[in-house]
Write an enzyme that holds these catalytic residues in place. Structure first.
Site, PDB file in Angstrom:
ATOM      1  N   GLU A 126      -6.214  -0.901  -7.705  1.00 60.77           N
ATOM      2  CA  GLU A 126      -5.375   0.188  -8.210  1.00 60.77           C
ATOM      3  C   GLU A 126      -4.161  -0.486  -8.861  1.00 60.77           C
ATOM      4  OE1 GLU A 126      -3.987   2.682  -4.970  1.00 60.77           O
ATOM      5  OE2 GLU A 126      -4.342   4.498  -6.119  1.00 60.77           O
ATOM      6  N   SER A 162       0.827  -1.216   0.000  1.00 62.17           N
ATOM      7  CA  SER A 162       0.000   0.000   0.000  1.00 62.17           C
ATOM      8  C   SER A 162       0.851   1.250   0.000  1.00 62.17           C
ATOM      9  CB  SER A 162      -0.938   0.054   1.200  1.00 62.17           C
ATOM     10  OG  SER A 162      -0.753  -0.951   2.104  1.00 62.17           O
ATOM     11  N   HIS A 205      -2.968  -3.286  -6.275  1.00 61.92           N
ATOM     12  CA  HIS A 205      -3.370  -2.845  -4.935  1.00 61.92           C
ATOM     13  C   HIS A 205      -4.853  -3.125  -4.720  1.00 61.92           C
ATOM     14  CE1 HIS A 205      -3.560   0.696  -1.855  1.00 61.92           C
ATOM     15  NE2 HIS A 205      -3.416  -0.466  -1.258  1.00 61.92           N
ATOM     16  N   ASN A 241      -4.258   6.325  -1.236  1.00 62.21           N
ATOM     17  CA  ASN A 241      -3.826   6.813   0.074  1.00 62.21           C
ATOM     18  C   ASN A 241      -3.379   8.274   0.049  1.00 62.21           C
ATOM     19  OD1 ASN A 241      -4.363   4.617   1.788  1.00 62.21           O
ATOM     20  ND2 ASN A 241      -2.655   3.498   0.876  1.00 62.21           N
TER      21      ASN A 241
HETATM   22  N1  LIG Z   1      -4.822  -4.860   5.422  1.00 60.83           N
HETATM   23  C1  LIG Z   1      -5.218  -3.977   4.513  1.00 60.83           C
HETATM   24  O1  LIG Z   1      -6.268  -3.337   4.641  1.00 60.83           O
HETATM   25  C2  LIG Z   1      -4.399  -3.748   3.270  1.00 60.83           C
HETATM   26  C3  LIG Z   1      -5.004  -3.114   2.173  1.00 60.83           C
HETATM   27  C4  LIG Z   1      -4.277  -2.969   0.990  1.00 60.83           C
HETATM   28  C5  LIG Z   1      -2.964  -3.421   0.933  1.00 60.83           C
HETATM   29  N2  LIG Z   1      -2.380  -4.010   2.033  1.00 60.83           N
HETATM   30  C6  LIG Z   1      -1.012  -4.494   1.900  1.00 60.83           C
HETATM   31  O2  LIG Z   1      -1.066  -5.913   1.729  1.00 60.83           O
HETATM   32  C7  LIG Z   1       0.125  -6.520   2.267  1.00 60.83           C
HETATM   33  C8  LIG Z   1      -0.283  -7.592   3.256  1.00 60.83           C
HETATM   34  O3  LIG Z   1      -1.032  -6.987   4.284  1.00 60.83           O
HETATM   35  P1  LIG Z   1      -1.991  -7.842   5.267  1.00 60.83           P
HETATM   36  O4  LIG Z   1      -2.829  -6.847   5.972  1.00 60.83           O
HETATM   37  O5  LIG Z   1      -2.605  -8.971   4.530  1.00 60.83           O
HETATM   38  O6  LIG Z   1      -0.878  -8.441   6.274  1.00 60.83           O
HETATM   39  P2  LIG Z   1      -1.042  -9.689   7.271  1.00 60.83           P
HETATM   40  O7  LIG Z   1      -0.007  -9.484   8.323  1.00 60.83           O
HETATM   41  O8  LIG Z   1      -2.469  -9.879   7.654  1.00 60.83           O
HETATM   42  O9  LIG Z   1      -0.616 -10.945   6.361  1.00 60.83           O
HETATM   43  C9  LIG Z   1       0.662 -11.155   5.877  1.00 60.83           C
HETATM   44  C10 LIG Z   1       0.904 -12.659   5.835  1.00 60.83           C
HETATM   45  O10 LIG Z   1       2.134 -12.915   5.147  1.00 60.83           O
HETATM   46  C11 LIG Z   1       2.728 -14.069   5.743  1.00 60.83           C
HETATM   47  N3  LIG Z   1       4.164 -14.103   5.404  1.00 60.83           N
HETATM   48  C12 LIG Z   1       5.203 -13.435   5.971  1.00 60.83           C
HETATM   49  N4  LIG Z   1       6.358 -13.760   5.360  1.00 60.83           N
HETATM   50  C13 LIG Z   1       6.048 -14.660   4.373  1.00 60.83           C
HETATM   51  C14 LIG Z   1       6.820 -15.368   3.414  1.00 60.83           C
HETATM   52  N5  LIG Z   1       8.133 -15.222   3.339  1.00 60.83           N
HETATM   53  N6  LIG Z   1       6.169 -16.216   2.588  1.00 60.83           N
HETATM   54  C15 LIG Z   1       4.812 -16.388   2.660  1.00 60.83           C
HETATM   55  N7  LIG Z   1       4.045 -15.729   3.565  1.00 60.83           N
HETATM   56  C16 LIG Z   1       4.646 -14.873   4.403  1.00 60.83           C
HETATM   57  C17 LIG Z   1       2.465 -13.887   7.220  1.00 60.83           C
HETATM   58  O11 LIG Z   1       2.560 -15.122   7.900  1.00 60.83           O
HETATM   59  C18 LIG Z   1       1.046 -13.293   7.223  1.00 60.83           C
HETATM   60  O12 LIG Z   1       0.058 -14.294   7.361  1.00 60.83           O
HETATM   61  C19 LIG Z   1       0.948  -5.384   2.846  1.00 60.83           C
HETATM   62  O13 LIG Z   1       1.891  -4.968   1.920  1.00 60.83           O
HETATM   63  C20 LIG Z   1      -0.092  -4.287   3.082  1.00 60.83           C
HETATM   64  O14 LIG Z   1       0.460  -2.984   3.027  1.00 60.83           O
HETATM   65  C21 LIG Z   1      -3.077  -4.207   3.191  1.00 60.83           C
END
Ligand SMILES: NC(=O)c1ccc[n+]([C@@H]2O[C@H](COP(=O)([O-])OP(=O)(O)OC[C@H]3O[C@@H](n4cnc5c(N)ncnc54)[C@H](O)[C@@H]3O)[C@@H](O)[C@H]2O)c1
Length: 285
Positions: free
Chosen positions: A154, A121, A142, A192
């Site tokens: 996005e 993000s 995104h 954002n």
């Molecule tokens: N949460 C939101 O609202 C949102 C919205 C848009 C974008 N994002 C982006 O999405 C991405 C993920 O965010 P999230 O909220 O899902 O995070 P999260 O912490 O809920 O999930 C991330 C997952 O990745 C796993 N992980 C870590 N290292 C790994 C690896 N080497 N191989 C495989 N899996 C691995 C973790 O175990 C975890 O379950 C981030 O870059 C975040 O900025 C989040």
């Protein structure tokens, strides 16, 4: 360019399980990659629960649910999962060193044709692309939370993203039933860049005693037709995530208009992060 059929989703957390869900429901072969068996099990059971909800609301049939689950192959082996993928979508935590390590591994193993997409993000797509030897096949995809519900993707072009790759990812997003909006790489992209200053300003209104969170949110809901007020939305996103993105905007543009409100900094310091900690601008169950 060949068609995208096999997809590897790396990370099965909040976003990753939703991304795997929508690809599988649209008929793609999906490998869902996690680091531990219990995290993988949790991701799959979240997808099952979300599919059950769709069945009970008559949005999909029992048969579509079973087909969707059949299209998902849970995996603990990143190398094996990207070996034949046409597209890899990365959704690991928002941490540059971690993402860098994951991209180096994907780039080493994935075939030359494979497109790598990131769900970041706030990290620069161009900077992440530079970690690989295929910046022209690297792009931002995104998605928004909850992924099965939110229509927007996005599509973020890095400096060197090939226009054919952008077109292919736009087409693929449409196959998921999403609406792809292409933008160019810049801090906060469009979503954002516009949203976070509004949330920050709403927090300033609380900080300066101009209104209560409830009243500020009502102004935006009733006067501006926002479905959710900015402070309720901030709690939902996570106040730590909001602060982090504001800092990215502030550092990226060196413009004081993106300076995070001191109240936001204090709430994050106090561990009041919104829904996930049970307290933010509101109390949550
Ligand atoms: N949460 C939101 O609202 C949102 C919205 C848009 C974008 N994002 C982006 O999405 C991405 C993920 O965010 P999230 O909220 O899902 O995070 P999260 O912490 O809920 O999930 C991330 C997952 O990745 C796993 N992980 C870590 N290292 C790994 C690896 N080497 N191989 C495989 N899996 C691995 C973790 O175990 C975890 O379950 C981030 O870059 C975040 O900025 C989040």
């Amino acid at each position: 360019m060949s068609e995208i059929k096999k997809v590897a989703v790396v990370g099965g957390g909040t976003m990753g399980n939703g991304i795997a869900h929508v690809f599988a429901m649209s008929g793609f072969d999906v490998d869902l990659v996690e680091t531990k068996q219990e995290l993988l099990d949790r991701a799959v059971s979240t997808i099952e629960k979300n599919l059950d909800r769709m069945v009970s609301r008559e949005k999909i049939s029992e048969e579509q649910k079973s087909r969707t689950l059949e299209n998902i192959r849970p995996s603990l082996d990143l190398t094996e999962s990207v070996k034949e993928a046409d597209l890899v979508v990365e959704a690991v935590p928002e941490n540059f060193p971690l993402k860098k390590q994951v991209f180096i591994e994907i780039d080493k193993t994935a075939p030359e044709r494979t497109i790598i997409a990131t769900n970041t993000s706030s990290i620069s797509i161009t900077k992440l692309a530079a970690v690989t030897d295929r910046a022209e096949k690297f792009i931002g995809m995104h998605f928004f939370n909850p992924v099965p519900v939110m229509k927007l993707v996005e599509i973020v072009n890095g400096l060197e993203t090939d226009p054919d790759v952008t077109e292919k990812i736009e087409k693929t997003s449409k196959k998921l039933g999403k609406v792809p909006i292409p933008v160019n790489d810049s801090p906060g992209f469009v979503s954002n860049r516009v949203l976070m200053p509004m949330i920050n300003e709403a927090i300033y209104c609380v900080y300066e005693g101009i209104g209560t969170p409830e009243h500020i949110d009502q102004v935006m809901k009733l006067g501006m037709a926002h479905p959710m007020g900015p402070l309720r939305l901030a709690d939902f996103i996570g106040l730590d995530v909001c602060l982090n993105i504001l800092n990215v905007l502030y550092e990226g543009f060196k413009d004081p208009k993106y300076r995070a409100c001191p109240l936001l900094v204090k709430m994050v310091d106090a561990g009041k992060l919104g829904d996930k900690t049970g307290i933010g601008f509101y109390l949550h169950d």
